[in-house]
Design a protein around this motif. Structure first.
Motif, PDB file in Angstrom:
ATOM      1  N   ALA A   6       1.196  -1.044  -0.021  1.00 53.16           N
ATOM      2  CA  ALA A   6      -0.197  -0.038  -0.047  1.00 53.16           C
ATOM      3  C   ALA A   6       1.023   1.427   0.022  1.00 53.16           C
ATOM      4  O   ALA A   6       0.969   2.041   0.507  1.00 53.16           O
ATOM      5  CB  ALA A   6      -0.990   0.328   0.902  1.00 53.16           C
ATOM      6  N   GLY A   7       2.291   1.320  -0.675  1.00 55.07           N
ATOM      7  CA  GLY A   7       2.816   1.736  -0.749  1.00 55.07           C
ATOM      8  C   GLY A   7       3.219   3.486  -0.616  1.00 55.07           C
ATOM      9  O   GLY A   7       1.913   3.974  -0.329  1.00 55.07           O
ATOM     10  N   SER A   8       3.952   3.558  -2.127  1.00 61.64           N
ATOM     11  CA  SER A   8       3.961   4.968  -1.976  1.00 61.64           C
ATOM     12  C   SER A   8       2.764   5.937  -2.827  1.00 61.64           C
ATOM     13  O   SER A   8       2.247   7.016  -3.479  1.00 61.64           O
ATOM     14  CB  SER A   8       5.099   5.831  -2.389  1.00 61.64           C
ATOM     15  N   MET A   9       2.322   4.733  -3.397  1.00 66.11           N
ATOM     16  CA  MET A   9       1.066   4.610  -4.347  1.00 66.11           C
ATOM     17  C   MET A   9      -0.203   4.937  -3.345  1.00 66.11           C
ATOM     18  O   MET A   9      -0.828   3.773  -3.231  1.00 66.11           O
ATOM     19  CB  MET A   9       0.676   4.048  -5.631  1.00 66.11           C
ATOM     20  N   ALA A  10      -0.896   5.854  -3.036  1.00 69.98           N
ATOM     21  CA  ALA A  10      -1.796   6.145  -1.846  1.00 69.98           C
ATOM     22  C   ALA A  10      -3.326   6.099  -3.164  1.00 69.98           C
ATOM     23  O   ALA A  10      -3.215   5.489  -4.106  1.00 69.98           O
ATOM     24  CB  ALA A  10      -1.776   7.379  -2.197  1.00 69.98           C
ATOM     25  N   SER A  11      -4.041   5.377  -1.951  1.00 67.40           N
ATOM     26  CA  SER A  11      -5.060   4.960  -2.824  1.00 67.40           C
ATOM     27  C   SER A  11      -6.269   6.028  -3.443  1.00 67.40           C
ATOM     28  O   SER A  11      -6.769   5.961  -4.662  1.00 67.40           O
ATOM     29  CB  SER A  11      -6.355   4.588  -1.586  1.00 67.40           C
ATOM     30  N   LYS A  12      -6.053   7.190  -3.053  1.00 66.36           N
ATOM     31  CA  LYS A  12      -6.858   8.409  -3.712  1.00 66.36           C
ATOM     32  C   LYS A  12      -6.046   9.426  -4.166  1.00 66.36           C
ATOM     33  O   LYS A  12      -5.233   9.217  -4.622  1.00 66.36           O
ATOM     34  CB  LYS A  12      -8.053   8.894  -3.007  1.00 66.36           C
ATOM     35  N   ASP A  13      -5.518  11.035  -3.318  1.00 65.98           N
ATOM     36  CA  ASP A  13      -4.581  11.090  -3.277  1.00 65.98           C
ATOM     37  C   ASP A  13      -3.324  10.660  -3.006  1.00 65.98           C
ATOM     38  O   ASP A  13      -2.767  10.037  -2.900  1.00 65.98           O
ATOM     39  CB  ASP A  13      -4.880  12.676  -2.537  1.00 65.98           C
ATOM     40  N   SER A  14      -2.675  11.923  -2.989  1.00 60.99           N
ATOM     41  CA  SER A  14      -0.932  12.249  -2.864  1.00 60.99           C
ATOM     42  C   SER A  14      -1.034  12.646  -1.314  1.00 60.99           C
ATOM     43  O   SER A  14       0.426  12.473  -0.767  1.00 60.99           O
ATOM     44  CB  SER A  14      -0.067  11.820  -3.711  1.00 60.99           C
ATOM     45  N   GLY A  15      -1.566  13.986  -1.445  1.00 58.13           N
ATOM     46  CA  GLY A  15      -1.483  14.990  -0.547  1.00 58.13           C
ATOM     47  C   GLY A  15      -1.805  14.318   0.708  1.00 58.13           C
ATOM     48  O   GLY A  15      -1.739  13.309   1.601  1.00 58.13           O
ATOM     49  N   PRO A  16      -0.531  14.734   1.822  1.00 55.62           N
ATOM     50  CA  PRO A  16      -0.168  14.366   3.621  1.00 55.62           C
ATOM     51  C   PRO A  16      -2.014  14.166   4.159  1.00 55.62           C
ATOM     52  O   PRO A  16      -2.260  13.728   5.278  1.00 55.62           O
ATOM     53  CB  PRO A  16       1.015  14.970   4.211  1.00 55.62           C
ATOM     54  N   GLU A  17      -3.188  14.705   3.825  1.00 58.52           N
ATOM     55  CA  GLU A  17      -4.051  15.520   4.194  1.00 58.52           C
ATOM     56  C   GLU A  17      -5.133  16.029   3.620  1.00 58.52           C
ATOM     57  O   GLU A  17      -5.891  15.297   4.522  1.00 58.52           O
ATOM     58  CB  GLU A  17      -4.174  17.300   4.551  1.00 58.52           C
ATOM     59  N   GLY A  18      -5.232  15.692   2.454  1.00 55.75           N
ATOM     60  CA  GLY A  18      -6.766  15.203   1.180  1.00 55.75           C
ATOM     61  C   GLY A  18      -6.873  13.677   1.568  1.00 55.75           C
ATOM     62  O   GLY A  18      -8.008  13.237   1.022  1.00 55.75           O
ATOM     63  N   ARG A  19      -5.471  13.652   1.781  1.00 53.93           N
ATOM     64  CA  ARG A  19      -6.578  11.516   2.248  1.00 53.93           C
ATOM     65  C   ARG A  19      -7.490  11.182   1.964  1.00 53.93           C
ATOM     66  O   ARG A  19      -7.513  11.873   3.650  1.00 53.93           O
ATOM     67  CB  ARG A  19      -5.257  10.646   2.632  1.00 53.93           C
ATOM     68  N   GLU A  20      -8.111  10.147   2.098  1.00 55.08           N
ATOM     69  CA  GLU A  20      -8.822   9.251   2.778  1.00 55.08           C
ATOM     70  C   GLU A  20      -8.981   8.228   3.420  1.00 55.08           C
ATOM     71  O   GLU A  20      -9.396   7.596   4.157  1.00 55.08           O
ATOM     72  CB  GLU A  20     -10.397   9.372   1.599  1.00 55.08           C
ATOM     73  N   LEU A  21      -8.050   7.162   2.673  1.00 56.39           N
ATOM     74  CA  LEU A  21      -7.300   6.220   2.821  1.00 56.39           C
ATOM     75  C   LEU A  21      -6.405   5.978   2.811  1.00 56.39           C
ATOM     76  O   LEU A  21      -5.026   6.826   2.645  1.00 56.39           O
ATOM     77  CB  LEU A  21      -8.115   4.876   2.002  1.00 56.39           C
ATOM     78  N   PHE A  22      -5.657   5.285   4.564  1.00 61.27           N
ATOM     79  CA  PHE A  22      -4.368   5.033   4.856  1.00 61.27           C
ATOM     80  C   PHE A  22      -4.044   3.526   5.476  1.00 61.27           C
ATOM     81  O   PHE A  22      -4.302   2.722   5.411  1.00 61.27           O
ATOM     82  CB  PHE A  22      -3.940   5.419   5.632  1.00 61.27           C
ATOM     83  N   GLY A  23      -2.290   3.379   4.656  1.00 60.77           N
ATOM     84  CA  GLY A  23      -2.015   2.404   4.703  1.00 60.77           C
ATOM     85  C   GLY A  23      -0.817   1.884   6.476  1.00 60.77           C
ATOM     86  O   GLY A  23      -1.033   3.689   7.058  1.00 60.77           O
ATOM     87  N   ALA A  25       2.033   1.727   7.348  1.00 62.41           N
ATOM     88  CA  ALA A  25       3.180   2.534   7.176  1.00 62.41           C
ATOM     89  C   ALA A  25       2.746   3.777   6.766  1.00 62.41           C
ATOM     90  O   ALA A  25       3.935   5.191   8.175  1.00 62.41           O
ATOM     91  CB  ALA A  25       4.102   2.172   6.513  1.00 62.41           C
ATOM     92  N   ASP A  26       1.917   4.433   6.742  1.00 62.79           N
ATOM     93  CA  ASP A  26       1.508   6.317   6.343  1.00 62.79           C
ATOM     94  C   ASP A  26       1.511   6.415   7.681  1.00 62.79           C
ATOM     95  O   ASP A  26       1.473   6.741   8.309  1.00 62.79           O
ATOM     96  CB  ASP A  26       0.168   6.014   5.896  1.00 62.79           C
ATOM     97  N   LEU A  27       0.199   5.915   8.488  1.00 65.60           N
ATOM     98  CA  LEU A  27      -0.179   6.071   9.948  1.00 65.60           C
ATOM     99  C   LEU A  27       1.142   5.793  10.729  1.00 65.60           C
ATOM    100  O   LEU A  27       1.438   6.884  11.438  1.00 65.60           O
ATOM    101  CB  LEU A  27      -0.860   4.806  10.603  1.00 65.60           C
ATOM    102  N   ALA A  28       1.839   5.323  10.597  1.00 61.83           N
ATOM    103  CA  ALA A  28       3.642   5.285  11.246  1.00 61.83           C
ATOM    104  C   ALA A  28       3.829   6.451  11.226  1.00 61.83           C
ATOM    105  O   ALA A  28       4.129   6.725  12.229  1.00 61.83           O
ATOM    106  CB  ALA A  28       3.549   3.703  11.345  1.00 61.83           C
ATOM    107  N   GLU A  29       4.507   6.810   9.925  1.00 62.14           N
ATOM    108  CA  GLU A  29       5.041   8.092   9.898  1.00 62.14           C
ATOM    109  C   GLU A  29       4.744   9.051  10.189  1.00 62.14           C
ATOM    110  O   GLU A  29       5.530   9.812  10.860  1.00 62.14           O
ATOM    111  CB  GLU A  29       4.706   7.689   8.398  1.00 62.14           C
ATOM    112  N   GLU A  30       3.154   9.515  10.277  1.00 64.31           N
ATOM    113  CA  GLU A  30       2.701  10.125  10.327  1.00 64.31           C
ATOM    114  C   GLU A  30       2.728  10.524  11.790  1.00 64.31           C
ATOM    115  O   GLU A  30       2.426  11.623  12.435  1.00 64.31           O
ATOM    116  CB  GLU A  30       1.094  10.825  10.187  1.00 64.31           C
ATOM    117  N   PHE A  31       2.188   9.622  12.868  1.00 64.45           N
ATOM    118  CA  PHE A  31       2.067   9.527  14.444  1.00 64.45           C
ATOM    119  C   PHE A  31       3.694   9.552  14.707  1.00 64.45           C
ATOM    120  O   PHE A  31       4.013   9.395  16.182  1.00 64.45           O
ATOM    121  CB  PHE A  31       1.209   8.887  14.998  1.00 64.45           C
ATOM    122  N   GLY A  32       4.865   9.077  14.056  1.00 60.98           N
ATOM    123  CA  GLY A  32       5.792   8.999  14.550  1.00 60.98           C
ATOM    124  C   GLY A  32       5.822   7.655  15.481  1.00 60.98           C
ATOM    125  O   GLY A  32       6.573   7.118  16.664  1.00 60.98           O
TER     126      GLY A  32
END
Lengths: 151, 151
Positions: A6-23, A25-32
């Motif tokens: 569910a890598g760098s190619m996001a489900s919809k957008d690629s922006g960090p905020e406009g997203r709707e779905l997350f993998g 790893a995304d959440l892990a990075e976002e929240f440290g």
DNA sequence: GAATCAATTGACCTATACGTCAAACAGTGA
DNA sequence: TCACTGTTTGACGTATAGGTCAATTGATTC
């Protein structure tokens, strides 16, 4: 059992905020935090992400839930306490008066505890500020009411 | 090695507040913790009671220190953090400017962290109050601005 | 279609913060 | 003096909150 990416190619957008779905790893990075931590929370029934091909997929609600968990952790709650916390957050929608009454009672308890913690922090802050002030006054080149480099 | 008693016959007074010296069981009862916990804290170098015939004897300062520890724990600090905390509380007396500067910097950091926690708690409290309010409005027999049984 | 890469589960390991005995010993009261 | 109570150290057990490694799997790329 494994799963897909569910890598760098996001489900919809690629922006960090406009997203709707997350993998995960995304959440892990976002929240440290690590993915292990997120899976651990799932194991403790704190979050329930959807699965696609075996992989976890998180909605914004899931992400908000994770944020709540981490905030509560910082405040000093255990995961068990947080679990009850989250029940309160989820339960508001509807339910019989019995359930509502339960939520009212539980939130009231939680509020009381947090207010107590707030007071303890206030006291501690007061003491720390006094200590700091006392030190600064003993520091060379100190002039009373020195607000020249105030924050 | 063993030790002697420090039982119900206190070192000086017998009142719970007029005392000057305390046994480990006294403090345990007063703070609602076990003697094991107190010994554990000593093992972690958080408290350093005097010894009389091998038995631990606590002064008021020791007792205050224990109170600080427990308060910090409630706030959500780990024992390691608390250890540094306590250093700050002890160090104010004197010391070279270098030390003073250190204390100023550390207290500043601690203050910043506590202020952040304070904010998180404020946010959480706000949300909990909203949840409770929302529930109460859905409860039977609710009249807006019902302060009849206010705390 | 083989390689690669992210994600999965499972198992074991670690650190923190104690709880729970066990054996030994010091005063006190009878 | 003997029993009793309270305390001591030491050792081991437990719950929480993850870290770390291994083997596997599934999607994408070459």
């Amino acid at each position: 059992m494994g799963a897909g990416p569910a890598g760098s190619m996001a489900s919809k957008d690629s922006g960090p905020e406009g997203r709707e779905l997350f993998g995960i790893a995304d959440l892990a990075e976002e929240f440290g935090i690590t993915t292990r931590t997120i899976r651990f929370y799932e194991n403790k029934n704190l979050i329930h992400p959807a699965r696609v091909n075996g992989s976890r997929v998180y909605t914004r609600r899931d992400r908000a839930r994770l944020a709540l968990i981490l905030r509560a952790k910082t405040i000093g709650s255990s995961l068990v306490q947080i679990s009850h916390f989250l029940d309160l957050y989820g339960e508001q929608g509807e339910g019989r008066a019995e359930q509502m009454d339960y939520v009212v009672r539980e939130t009231t308890k939680a509020i009381a505890e947090l207010e107590m913690k707030q007071e303890l922090i206030r006291d501690t802050l007061k003491e720390l500020r006094e200590i700091r002030q006392g030190c600064m006054e003993r520091l060379p080149g100190y002039t009373p009411a020195d607000n020249s480099h105030k924050v």
